[in-house]
Design a protein around this motif. Structure first.
Motif, short mmCIF file in Angstrom:
data_model
loop_
_atom_site.label_atom_id
_atom_site.label_comp_id
_atom_site.label_asym_id
_atom_site.label_seq_id
_atom_site.Cartn_x
_atom_site.Cartn_y
_atom_site.Cartn_z
N PRO A 95 102.43 47.74 15.47
CA PRO A 95 101.34 48.70 15.67
C PRO A 95 100.25 48.47 14.62
O PRO A 95 100.54 48.15 13.46
CB PRO A 95 102.02 50.06 15.45
N ASN A 96 99.01 48.62 15.03
CA ASN A 96 97.90 48.58 14.08
C ASN A 96 97.55 50.01 13.70
O ASN A 96 97.43 50.87 14.56
CB ASN A 96 96.70 47.86 14.69
N ILE A 97 97.38 50.24 12.43
CA ILE A 97 97.12 51.59 11.92
C ILE A 97 95.71 51.63 11.34
O ILE A 97 95.34 50.79 10.51
CB ILE A 97 98.14 51.97 10.84
N MET A 98 94.93 52.59 11.80
CA MET A 98 93.58 52.75 11.27
C MET A 98 93.67 53.35 9.87
O MET A 98 94.08 54.50 9.69
CB MET A 98 92.75 53.65 12.17
N ARG B 204 94.31 56.15 3.42
CA ARG B 204 94.67 57.25 4.32
C ARG B 204 94.77 56.72 5.75
O ARG B 204 93.91 55.94 6.17
CB ARG B 204 93.64 58.37 4.23
N ALA B 205 95.81 57.11 6.47
CA ALA B 205 95.99 56.69 7.86
C ALA B 205 95.47 57.77 8.80
O ALA B 205 95.80 58.95 8.63
CB ALA B 205 97.46 56.43 8.15
N LEU B 206 94.66 57.39 9.80
CA LEU B 206 94.08 58.37 10.72
C LEU B 206 94.66 58.31 12.13
O LEU B 206 94.80 59.34 12.78
CB LEU B 206 92.55 58.19 10.79
N VAL B 207 94.97 57.12 12.62
CA VAL B 207 95.50 57.01 13.98
C VAL B 207 96.24 55.69 14.13
O VAL B 207 95.94 54.71 13.43
CB VAL B 207 94.36 57.11 15.03
#
Length: 318
Positions: free
Chosen positions: A124-127, A218-221
Motif C-alpha cells: 500500500p502507498n501511504i500519503m 503524518r499519515a493522512l490516507v
C-alpha cells in the motif's frame, strides 16, 4: 550416406536429450537478478529480501544488480533481450505497466517480451506529509488543496512510477491541482518531506511505516480500498469516498518470454513455497507487504489490464 544420416539423427537426439536434461536440472549456476530502480527504495529492499532467501531454496547464488533509468525501462530492456535460459530474472513493480503509457516507443513489448513468474506481494502507498503542515486529516488537506491550486506540490520517484500514479489518481479523484516534483529515488523524496520542501508523498508502506511510528511524518490516507492493518486509524480511499483514487503497488518477478515453461513453473513453485513460510511472511509483513498469491497466467492478465488502464489514465495527466 544412410549411415551418416542415422548418425546425424542420433547426435541430434542426444543433443535434444542433453538440453532437456539441462532444463530439468535448472539451476546449475549463478542467477542474475535485475532491479530497475535505485537502492533504498521499497521496490529495491523488498525484492532484495526475497532474493536473499530464494538463493538457498534454489541451491544457487543470486547476484542482484540495480540498473536504473528510463522509469525502469533500461533494466527491463536488458532482461527482455537476455538469453531466455532462466539465469537472468527481473524484479519489477506496478511501474512495469505504467512505462508503456509514458513511452510508447520502448525497446521491448511489455505484454509480449516478458513472462510473469510470481507476485512477491503488494505494498500500500501511504500519503505522508511533513509533521509541521496544518492538515490534521485528509479532508483538511482536500479543502485547502482545492483553493491553493498548483502551489501544492508532491514528490515521486520519477515520472510514471507507481507512486506517481497513486498521487495522480488521488489528485484527479479529489478534484484539485498540484505540481509534480520527480526525484531520482525514494531517499531523496523522504529527505525533502522531512525537510518540509514538498507537501505530500504517496510513500510505499515499507518505507513509510517506520517514519510514521517515529512521529517524523503524518499519515493522512492509504491508497488502497481497505485500511492497512498496520495503520487502523488511517482511512483508505474508499473510506473518504474516492474509490477512483484507489491504487496499489505490487512487486513481482518476470523472465524473458521464451524461457522454457519447465523453468518458469519450477521458479514459481519454489518462490510460492518460500513466500508461504512463516518467517518469510513475518519479514514481509514488517515491511508492510501484503501477500498476493496469484498464478503466472493471472499475473500476465493483470499486466495487460493495467497497461490499458494506465494509458487511459495518463491521457488526463498534464
Amino acid at each position: 550416406m544412410n549411415k551418416i544420416l542415422r548418425l546425424s539423427c542420433v547426435v541430434t537426439g542426444l543433443l535434444l536429450c542433453t538440453a532437456a536434461q539441462a532444463e530439468t536440472n535448472w539451476p546449475t549456476r549463478l542467477i542474475r537478478a535485475t532491479i530497475p530502480f535505485g537502492p533504498g527504495s521499497a521496490t529495491d529492499v523488498v525484492p532484495r529480501l526475497f532474493f536473499e532467501r530464494l538463493g538457498p531454496e534454489l541451491g544457487q547464488t543470486i547476484v542482484v544488480e540495480n540498473r536504473v533509468g528510463g522509469g525502469g525501462a533500461i533494466g527491463t530492456a536488458a532482461v527482455a533481450k537476455s538469453d531466455p535460459d532462466g539465469y537472468t530474472v527481473l524484479a519489477h513493480s506496478s511501474a512495469f505497466t505504467i512505462t508503456p503509457a509514458i513511452n510508447p516507443n520502448l525497446p521491448y513489448d511489455t505484454t509480449k517480451d516478458l513472462s510473469s513468474v510470481v507476485m512477491i506481494g503488494s505494498i500500500p502507498n501511504i500519503m505522508i506529509i511533513p509533521k509541521d503542515r496544518p492538515w490534521k486529516t485528509v479532508d483538511d488537506f482536500l479543502k485547502d488543496a482545492k483553493t491553493k491550486g498548483s502551489t501544492i506540490n508532491f514528490g515521486s520517484v520519477g515520472v510514471g512510477s507507481a507512486v506517481h500514479i497513486s498521487s495522480e489518481k488521488f489528485r484527479l479523484a479529489g478534484g484539485f491541482d498540484a505540481t509534480h516534483v520527480p526525484y531520482r529515488g525514494g531517499p531523496e523524496v523522504i529527505a525533502d518531506i522531512l525537510g518540509g520542501r514538498i507537501d505530500f508523498y504517496f510513500c510505499p508502506a515499507a518505507t513509510a511505516l517506520p517514519l510514521i511510528r517515529e512521529g517524523q511524518v503524518r499519515a493522512l490516507v492509504v491508497s488502497t480500498e481497505q485500511r492497512s492493518v498496520d495503520l487502523p486509524d488511517v482511512p483508505s480511499m474508499a473510506d473518504i469516498g474516492l474509490k477512483e483514487g484507489v491504487s496499489n503497488t505490487w512487486v513481482g518477478l518476470l523472465v524473458p518470454s521464451k524461457t522454457p515453461r519447465e523453468i518458469v513453473d519450477k521458479l514459481h513453485d519454489v518462490s510460492t513455497k518460500l513466500l508461504a513460510k512463516p518467517d518469510m511472511q513475518a519479514a514481509l509483513k514488517k515491511m508492510g507487504v501484503v501477500p498476493m498469491p496469484i498464478t503466472p497466467k493471472a499475473m500476465d492478465e493483470l499486466v495487460v489490464k493495467e497497461v490499458a488502464a494506465n494509458i487511459a489514465l495518463l491521457k488526463n495527466v498534464k
